[in-house]
Structure formats: structure tokens, C-alpha cells
Design an enzyme around this catalytic site. Structure first.
Site, short mmCIF file in Angstrom:
data_model
loop_
_atom_site.label_atom_id
_atom_site.label_comp_id
_atom_site.label_asym_id
_atom_site.label_seq_id
_atom_site.Cartn_x
_atom_site.Cartn_y
_atom_site.Cartn_z
N ASN A 119 0.87 -1.17 0.00
CA ASN A 119 0.00 0.00 0.00
C ASN A 119 0.91 1.23 0.00
O ASN A 119 1.39 1.65 1.05
CB ASN A 119 -0.87 -0.07 1.26
CG ASN A 119 -1.86 1.07 1.34
OD1 ASN A 119 -1.80 2.02 0.55
ND2 ASN A 119 -2.76 1.00 2.30
N ARG A 121 -2.40 -1.83 -3.56
CA ARG A 121 -3.55 -0.93 -3.47
C ARG A 121 -3.27 0.27 -4.37
O ARG A 121 -2.20 0.86 -4.29
CB ARG A 121 -3.70 -0.47 -2.02
CG ARG A 121 -4.81 0.52 -1.86
CD ARG A 121 -4.87 1.00 -0.44
NE ARG A 121 -5.94 1.97 -0.28
CZ ARG A 121 -6.06 2.73 0.78
NH1 ARG A 121 -5.20 2.65 1.77
NH2 ARG A 121 -7.05 3.59 0.86
N HIS A 133 -12.20 4.31 -0.53
CA HIS A 133 -12.35 3.28 0.52
C HIS A 133 -13.15 2.08 0.01
O HIS A 133 -13.75 1.35 0.80
CB HIS A 133 -13.10 3.82 1.76
CG HIS A 133 -12.39 4.87 2.54
ND1 HIS A 133 -13.05 5.94 3.12
CD2 HIS A 133 -11.09 5.02 2.87
CE1 HIS A 133 -12.19 6.70 3.76
NE2 HIS A 133 -10.98 6.16 3.62
N GLY A 190 -12.67 6.93 9.82
CA GLY A 190 -11.30 7.00 10.29
C GLY A 190 -10.84 8.43 10.11
O GLY A 190 -11.67 9.35 10.02
N ARG A 231 -9.87 17.08 6.66
CA ARG A 231 -10.51 17.47 5.38
C ARG A 231 -11.91 18.01 5.67
O ARG A 231 -12.59 17.52 6.57
CB ARG A 231 -10.64 16.26 4.45
CG ARG A 231 -9.31 15.70 4.03
CD ARG A 231 -9.48 14.42 3.21
NE ARG A 231 -8.50 13.44 3.61
CZ ARG A 231 -8.59 12.14 3.38
NH1 ARG A 231 -9.63 11.65 2.72
NH2 ARG A 231 -7.65 11.31 3.79
N ASP A 244 -7.68 14.01 16.27
CA ASP A 244 -7.87 12.69 16.88
C ASP A 244 -9.05 12.73 17.84
O ASP A 244 -9.11 13.57 18.74
CB ASP A 244 -6.59 12.29 17.61
CG ASP A 244 -6.64 10.83 18.04
OD1 ASP A 244 -7.60 10.44 18.73
OD2 ASP A 244 -5.70 10.09 17.69
N GLY A 294 -10.85 3.45 12.34
CA GLY A 294 -10.39 3.88 13.67
C GLY A 294 -11.50 4.38 14.59
O GLY A 294 -11.63 3.92 15.74
N GLY A 349 -14.93 4.30 13.85
CA GLY A 349 -16.06 3.36 13.78
C GLY A 349 -15.84 2.13 14.66
O GLY A 349 -16.78 1.62 15.26
N GLU A 350 -14.61 1.66 14.73
CA GLU A 350 -14.33 0.44 15.49
C GLU A 350 -14.11 0.71 16.98
O GLU A 350 -14.30 -0.18 17.80
CB GLU A 350 -13.08 -0.26 14.93
CG GLU A 350 -13.30 -0.87 13.56
CD GLU A 350 -12.02 -1.36 12.92
OE1 GLU A 350 -11.11 -1.80 13.64
OE2 GLU A 350 -11.93 -1.30 11.67
N ASN A 351 -13.66 1.94 17.30
CA ASN A 351 -13.21 2.20 18.67
C ASN A 351 -13.98 3.25 19.45
O ASN A 351 -13.88 3.29 20.67
CB ASN A 351 -11.74 2.63 18.65
CG ASN A 351 -10.85 1.54 18.12
OD1 ASN A 351 -10.76 0.47 18.71
ND2 ASN A 351 -10.21 1.79 16.99
N GLU A 378 -8.39 -4.12 4.79
CA GLU A 378 -8.20 -3.89 3.35
C GLU A 378 -7.12 -4.81 2.78
O GLU A 378 -7.23 -5.30 1.66
CB GLU A 378 -7.84 -2.43 3.10
CG GLU A 378 -9.01 -1.50 3.37
CD GLU A 378 -8.62 -0.04 3.47
OE1 GLU A 378 -8.85 0.68 2.51
OE2 GLU A 378 -8.08 0.36 4.51
#
Ligand code: AMP
Length: 400
Positions: free
Chosen positions: A8, A93, A182, A212, A243, A285, A333, A335-337, A386
Site C-alpha cells: 500500500n 492498493r 475506501h 477514520g 478534510r 484525533d 479507527g 467506527g471500530e473504537n 483492506e
């Protein structure tokens, strides 16, 4: 045994993994950073549980990054391979496949030639990806290379979802339209949840929230992406770490005139100085943002509220686009945490009969249902992978 090296490459970094695809085992992984600046190399032999190695080393270009990768993988003490001949294929990728690629492909001269024609669509990333492929061809002659595109999964979107309402000549001459990104992650997560539920993906209406540092949401119906939030570039759609996502298209012309800056500088503001970082003035973050909000920082609170509100509005619009939804997945990041962000997003959907289960939602980084048993829509955390998806695609295309 069928070992796949997954690469990647970013503009100044290169991540790699070696996966034995028949068992799905991750053998090794690593990262080359600050390519073309100074250089740092990290390597971990995961199979044997060895400690991670990190060293400062000059990495002037992507070729050197791949040389270092190969050296580490075949190193007598820490390597996972006896020799390079144990790599059966390489999966890369690639950021942008434009309208030319709607799935992964084996590299041929013709593929490279066609891909080179759309480098302008991702001027920082696609040339880096091509450099990675060229180095692998040179250093591992005879080993097949496969390309997996971030945009390919979204090529099934209908024109009503991908056309911008600007003069048609810009689509005709420059291919300006929504592409979405993505794609590998959205596809992997949707397929994983369908497999988990023992259902065919084609039978489900799924919304995947990849949240993320870069963030996008995709609506998947009949197993296909029918709409996605990122656009011509990965700067569109949701509010992200740095962004801005969708803003009034005339805003930047106004700033350019007021501040006398160039289009390039404006683009840098869009990509690097905006998002929750800009709204909060604290950080990109989410861990820092929640901490600041809990200490009473109002700008951090607005940044979090605005991010969550935009995610909820986008999910709502995709429920309309698909005339319903069966499953909502959170990945990447945040979404999972990020337990609080997930709970707050789902709290917008009482009208759909969605209820988040506080106890189930108390989870990080594992596949788990987070809605209550009586929720009208089932909601899940699904860790993305991924690299595994790229390895699977590579295997499917090159296995004899
Ligand atoms: P990614 O780009 O998918 O690697 O996601 C990175 C982002 O995930 C970070 O910038 C954080 O905002 C977020 N993140 C990671 N871990 C946590 C956590 N435990 N709680 C909240 N947010 C997190």
C-alpha cells in the site's frame, strides 16, 4: 502455502503485509515512512511473535522502500521467508482507477499504459503506486502483480449518484464526477457481515460507515455500491480529521480572492487544515476531542456534534436512496473504537426503530452486534481489513 505480499504505497509512505492466503494468516507487516524526505523503516515478524524493529534509514524512493522490505522479509534471523521465491504474488492498493477499472486486475503492459493515462486524477498517489509496481517487477521478476483500486467498488453507482450538475464538458473532457474511495474497505465490511449472518450480500440493504481519519459512507444494495459520500477526490462528503468534506462550492473562490492565495494553497486548506481539527482548534484525533469536550472545551464539542450530525444526515439520505436499510456497520479507527460517537450517531434514528444497546456497544475492534435484539435495523461493529481483501482478490486472479 500461497504467500501474498500486499503493498500500500502512499506519496511518502509504503505499508506492507505478507499473508498466507490459504489459511488467512498474517506472517509479517511493516511500514516505510518519510520516503523522499529522510526515512524510517518498521518491521514485525508476526508469525513468530518477534518484537517490532524500527530504524532510521535513508529511503530516497519507493524502489529503496521495496528493497528494504524484501531484505527484512528474507533476513536470516527475523525474516518470515527463506527466500524471495516464497512470495507467490504481489497485491497493490491503487488510489484511483477512474472509469477504466471496475475490479482488480493482473498487471500487464496494457494495464500500466491505461493507468498512466489517469494519473492526473490522483497526482500524489497513483504515480507512487506505479513506482511500487515497477520496483516489484524489477526485483521479483516472474512474480505476478495485481492492482486493487480504491474506486473500483463504486463503479456500479448510477449516473444520478455520480454526475455533478456542472457543464457536461467537464465530465466529457476531464472525467469530473463522483468516484468514491475506501471501496475495498466498504466491500470487505459488507461481505464480512453478510457471511457472518449467513446471508447473501445481494439480499441485503447495507450502509457501511468507514469512519477514520478519512471517512466515508456507502449505500450497498443488491451487493453493489449505489451511492457513496466521497466524490471526485477523497476530500468530499463527511467532515473528516483534517478534510472539510462538502462545503458550498463558492467558498474557496471567496477565500482565494480575500486572502490572495493560490488554488494549490486553497486545496491544502481543504485537505490538511480543515475538518474536526479546524472546528475544534484542538486535534484531528477523536480521543483528544472527547477529552477536551469533557473538560468543557466548547469548540471541541461543536466539532464532535458537527461530525456526528453529518454522519447521521448521510445515513438518513442513504435510507432514502435504498428505500430502507437492513444493516448499518461501523468500521475504521473511529467506527471500530469510538463508543460514544457510535451511540450518538444511532440516537438520530429513533424514528426508524433503531436502538443502540449500551452494553453491547461497549466494544472496540471486534465484530459485534451493537443494537438491541428488538432494533428494527441491525447495527454492527466490523473491523476492516483492506490488506486481506487485496490478498483475496490477488489470489482469485492469479491462482492456477
Ligand atoms: P484510521 O484512519 O482508520 O486509522 O483512524 C484513525 C482515527 O481513529 C484516529 O485519528 C482517532 O480519531 C480514531 N481513534 C482511534 N482509536 C480511538 C479510540 N479508542 N477512541 C476514539 N477514537 C479513536
Amino acid at each position: 502455502m500461497f504467500n501474498i505480499l500486499v503493498i500500500n504505497s502512499g506519496s511518502s509512505s509504503l505499508k506492507f503485509q505478507v499473508i498466507e492466503i490459504e489459511s488467512g494468516e498474517l506472517l509479517a507487516k511493516g511500514l516505510c515512512e518519510r520516503i523522499g524526505i529522510d526515512g524510517a523503516f518498521t518491521y514485525e515478524n508476526v508469525r513468530d511473535g518477534l518484537d517490532k524493529d524500527k530504524k532510521e534509514v535513508a529511503i530516497p524512493d519507493h524502489r529503496k522502500a521495496i528493497e528494504l522490505t524484501i531484505e527484512a522479509l528474507t533476513d536470516g534471523s527475523k525474516g518470515v521467508l527463506k527466500s524471495l521465491s516464497e512470495i507467490n504474488a504481489v497485491g497493490h492498493r491503487v488510489a484511483h482507477g477512474g472509469e477504466l477499472f471496475d475490479g482488480s486486475v493482473v498487471v500487464t503492459e496494457d494495464v500500466i499504459k491505461r493507468l498512466s493515462t489517469i494519473s492526473d486524477l490522483a497526482p500524489l498517489h497513483n504515480p507512487a503506486n506505479l513506482a511500487g509496481v515497477a520496483s516489484c517487477q524489477e526485483l521479483m521478476p516472474g512474480v505476478p502483480n495485481v492492482l486493487t483500486f480504491d474506486t473500483a467498488f463504486h463503479q456500479t453507482m448510477p449516473p444520478k449518484a455520480y454526475m455533478y450538475a456542472i457543464p457536461r464538458k467537464y465530465y466529457r473532457d476531464y472525467k469530473i464526477r463522483r468516484y468514491g474511495f475506501h471501496g475495498t474497505s466498504h466491500h470487505y465490511v459488507a461481505q464480512t457481515i453478510a457471511d457472518h449472518l449467513n446471508k447473501k450480500l445481494e439480499s441485503l440493504k447495507v450502509i457501511v460507515c468507514h469512519l477514520g481519519n478519512g471517512a466515508s459512507i456507502t449505500a450497498i444494495r443488491d451487493g453493489k455500491s449505489v451511492d457513496t459520500s466521497m466524490g471526485f477526490t477523497p476530500a468530499g462528503g463527511l467532515i473528516m480529521g483534517t478534510r472539510c468534506g462538502d462545503v458550498d462550492p463558492s467558498v474557496f473562490n471567496y477565500i482565494i480572492k480575500k486572502e490572495g492565495i493560490s488554488g494549490e494553497q486553497a486545496d491544502s486548506i481543504v485537505n490538511k487544515e480543515s475538518g474536526v481539527l479546524a472546528l475544534s482548534g484542538v486535534s484531528s484525533d477523536f480521543r483528544d476531542l472527547w477529552e477536551a469536550k469533557d473538560k468543557g472545551n466548547e469548540d471541541a464539542a461543536v466539532a464532535l456534534d458537527a461530525f456526528i450530525y453529518k454522519v447521521a444526515k448521510t445515513i438518513g439520505s442513504y435510507v432514502a436512496a435504498m428505500n430502507g436499510v437492513d444493516i448499518i456497520c461501523f468500521t475504521a479507527g473511529i467506527g471500530e473504537n469510538d463508543i460514544r460517537t457510535r451511540a450518538e450517531v444511532l440516537s438520530y434514528f429513533g424514528y426508524l426503530g433503531i436502538t443502540c444497546d449500551a452494553e453491547r456497544n461497549n466494544v472496540r475492534g471486534e465484530l459485534k452486534e451493537i443494537s438491541t435484539p428488538d432494533s428494527k435495523v441491525r447495527c454492527f461493529v466490523v473491523p476492516t481489513n483492506e490488506e486481506l481483501m487485496i490478498a483475496k482478490d490477488t489470489y482469485a486472479l492469479v491462482k492456477k
